[in-house]
Design an enzyme around this catalytic site. Structure first.
Site, PDB file in Angstrom:
ATOM      1  N   ASP A 273      68.114  44.790  72.767  1.00 22.99           N
ATOM      2  CA  ASP A 273      69.241  44.932  71.856  1.00 22.99           C
ATOM      3  C   ASP A 273      69.236  46.354  71.296  1.00 22.99           C
ATOM      4  O   ASP A 273      68.183  46.888  70.935  1.00 22.99           O
ATOM      5  CB  ASP A 273      69.140  43.916  70.711  1.00 22.99           C
ATOM      6  CG  ASP A 273      70.354  43.953  69.804  1.00 22.99           C
ATOM      7  OD1 ASP A 273      71.322  43.241  70.099  1.00 22.99           O
ATOM      8  OD2 ASP A 273      70.332  44.705  68.810  1.00 22.99           O
ATOM      9  N   ASN A 281      78.649  52.172  65.655  1.00 24.34           N
ATOM     10  CA  ASN A 281      80.061  52.100  66.035  1.00 24.34           C
ATOM     11  C   ASN A 281      80.954  52.489  64.866  1.00 24.34           C
ATOM     12  O   ASN A 281      81.936  53.218  65.029  1.00 24.34           O
ATOM     13  CB  ASN A 281      80.396  50.680  66.497  1.00 24.34           C
ATOM     14  CG  ASN A 281      80.627  50.596  67.986  1.00 24.34           C
ATOM     15  OD1 ASN A 281      80.726  51.602  68.674  1.00 24.34           O
ATOM     16  ND2 ASN A 281      80.713  49.387  68.505  1.00 24.34           N
ATOM     17  N   ASP A 290      80.595  53.047  73.333  1.00 23.75           N
ATOM     18  CA  ASP A 290      80.605  52.791  74.778  1.00 23.75           C
ATOM     19  C   ASP A 290      79.689  53.761  75.513  1.00 23.75           C
ATOM     20  O   ASP A 290      79.016  53.395  76.489  1.00 23.75           O
ATOM     21  CB  ASP A 290      82.031  52.914  75.320  1.00 23.75           C
ATOM     22  CG  ASP A 290      82.929  51.782  74.860  1.00 23.75           C
ATOM     23  OD1 ASP A 290      82.393  50.767  74.357  1.00 23.75           O
ATOM     24  OD2 ASP A 290      84.157  51.904  74.998  1.00 23.75           O
ATOM     25  N   GLU A 315      75.932  44.332  72.704  1.00 21.54           N
ATOM     26  CA  GLU A 315      74.911  45.375  72.843  1.00 21.54           C
ATOM     27  C   GLU A 315      73.597  44.818  73.370  1.00 21.54           C
ATOM     28  O   GLU A 315      72.556  45.469  73.278  1.00 21.54           O
ATOM     29  CB  GLU A 315      74.678  46.075  71.501  1.00 21.54           C
ATOM     30  CG  GLU A 315      74.063  45.210  70.427  1.00 21.54           C
ATOM     31  CD  GLU A 315      75.098  44.447  69.600  1.00 21.54           C
ATOM     32  OE1 GLU A 315      74.774  44.092  68.467  1.00 21.54           O
ATOM     33  OE2 GLU A 315      76.224  44.218  70.093  1.00 21.54           O
TER      34      GLU A 315
END
Length: 428
Positions: A273, A281, A290, A315
């Site tokens: 993770d 983000n 991304d 993720e």
């Protein structure tokens, strides 16, 4: 990820195998009645099955590529049948053959690079109109001025460029060259199995035309193989859409589920993770997010020790080690964790110049912005009390949760009746 890094030999492999099989079959001269009958109906059968497949999934570009190849097959097959039955060629054989040599690469290249960008029905009408217009003009000229058309097609326009090896009309070679270059550019810009199949198919058609009246059933076999390449490419892309994650290029969750059904008794599963991904983000934007996911996926795809990485969702990523023990896998996982942690991600300027040189000068003058990202990894080995691979994956997920609680950026192994054992952790 650069475009060149997305070029894959696997895109070409099915088409190349079909092409080699077609070439081998074309050189077989003594065929029994079964194969003779099969080759007579094979192009029509492939068009019906492959065309129906493309029509159901609304792949109009592929459908018109197959139709173009089949029309050329039908026109030339009429000529070869007449020659086999009577021992002589029809009066219009030369002009029909030359027109096919000229228009086949033109239409094949045009439909090959013509992507569906409008309403499907409008696109269908536009493609049909182009095919009808080109075919109609060619038919009208052939019917009204056959001698003049034959002279114009057979004329050597560039004597300096004409070679004795050329067995087609001279105008056909620049048409094939232009179509080939256009398809190469298309594949380099957007590497896809379909674009690779179009390239291999064009090579097969280029080889086929001079052999049409020389090797029996060459026309039937190669036209069928080219249409099969296109249909197989559609199936290949459908498989990729279902089993491969588009953003990262890794196999997706469905591929992971199938892989877990085929694991043996000894295996290790790891869950990975990205740490603080939501905050990352929110701070830098989804485009940078991304970019981070692609980076992590790129590093995980290079995991050593026989591991295979998958995009689990969001993720999260999964790594599968078949036939391995926990102690064997742990060093490879920690190596990947450390590799990701030490990598500096250069943030992209959304207003960066289009010119690469100007972009490098701006980065050198203003100083590039870099960020780092870390991952937490939970790993579990199949134990006696694990009945299914899903239970092992849940154990790895529990170990991942413990890795988050242990401060992140570490590898935690699942231990029954305990919170987990921290295998490795980055030094402060």
């Amino acid at each position: 990820m650069s475009r060149l890094s997305a070029l894959r030999p696997s895109h070409f492999l099915p088409s190349l195998l079909l092409l080699l099989a077609g070439l081998a079959a074309a050189y077989v001269r003594d065929l029994n009645v079964f194969f003779t009958s099969l080759f007579n109906v094979l192009p029509t059968l492939v068009l019906l099955l492959g065309g129906a497949y493309c029509a159901v999934y609304r792949r109009q570009r592929e459908l018109f590529l197959m139709v173009t190849v089949y029309i050329v097959y039908y026109l030339l097959d009429t000529q070869t049948d007449f020659y086999r039955d009577t021992g002589k060629v029809r009066d219009d054989a030369a002009v029909v053959f030359h027109l096919c040599c000229l228009l086949l690469p033109l239409l094949y290249g045009l439909f090959g690079v013509w992507e569906e960008r409008t309403h499907l029905f409008q696109d269908l009408v536009a493609r049909f109109a182009v095919l009808l217009a080109v075919g109609g003009v060619a038919l009208a000229l052939e019917q009204s001025f056959p001698a003049a058309l034959l002279d114009a097609l057979a004329q050597i326009h560039w004597p300096m460029l004409h070679g004795h090896w050329m067995s087609l009309i001279q105008l056909a070679y620049p048409m094939f060259f232009i179509a080939f270059v256009a398809l190469i550019v298309q594949y380099v810009r957007r590497p896809r199995p379909l674009h690779a199949a179009q390239l291999v198919g064009l090579i097969g058609l280029f080889w086929m035309l001079p052999k049409t009246f020389i090797l029996p059933f060459t026309l039937n076999i190669l036209c069928s193989q080219v249409m099969l390449m296109i249909a197989a490419a559609v199936a290949h892309e459908a498989y990729q859409m279902a089993f491969r994650d588009e953003l990262t290029g890794l196999p997706g969750r469905r591929a992971l589920n199938e892989r877990m059904q085929r694991l043996g008794r000894n295996y290790v599963l790891a869950m990975t993770d990205v740490d603080h991904f939501k905050k990352f983000n929110d701070t830098h934007g989804h485009d940078v997010g991304d970019q981070v996911l692609r980076l992590v996926a790129s590093k995980l795809s290079k995991v050593t020790g026989g591991g295979r990485a998958y995009r689990y969702g969001g993720e999260e990523f999964a790594v599968v080690f078949a036939g391995k023990t926990l102690d064997e896998c742990q060093p490879h996982l920690d190596m990947i964790r450390e590799l990701i942690a030490n990598y500096k991600i250069q943030l992209r300027d959304p207003e960066r110049p289009r010119d690469d040189q100007q972009g490098r000068m701006r980065r050198a003058g203003a100083g590039a912005s870099h960020v780092s990202v870390t991952v937490s990894i939970g790993v579990a080995e199949r134990l006696i009390d694990h009945r299914t691979a899903e239970e092992v994956l849940k154990s790895a997920d529990q170990a991942l949760y413990n890795a988050k609680g242990a401060g992140r950026n570490c590898v935690v192994a699942f231990a029954p009746n305990r919170r987990g054992a921290i295998r490795n952790k980055a030094s402060a």
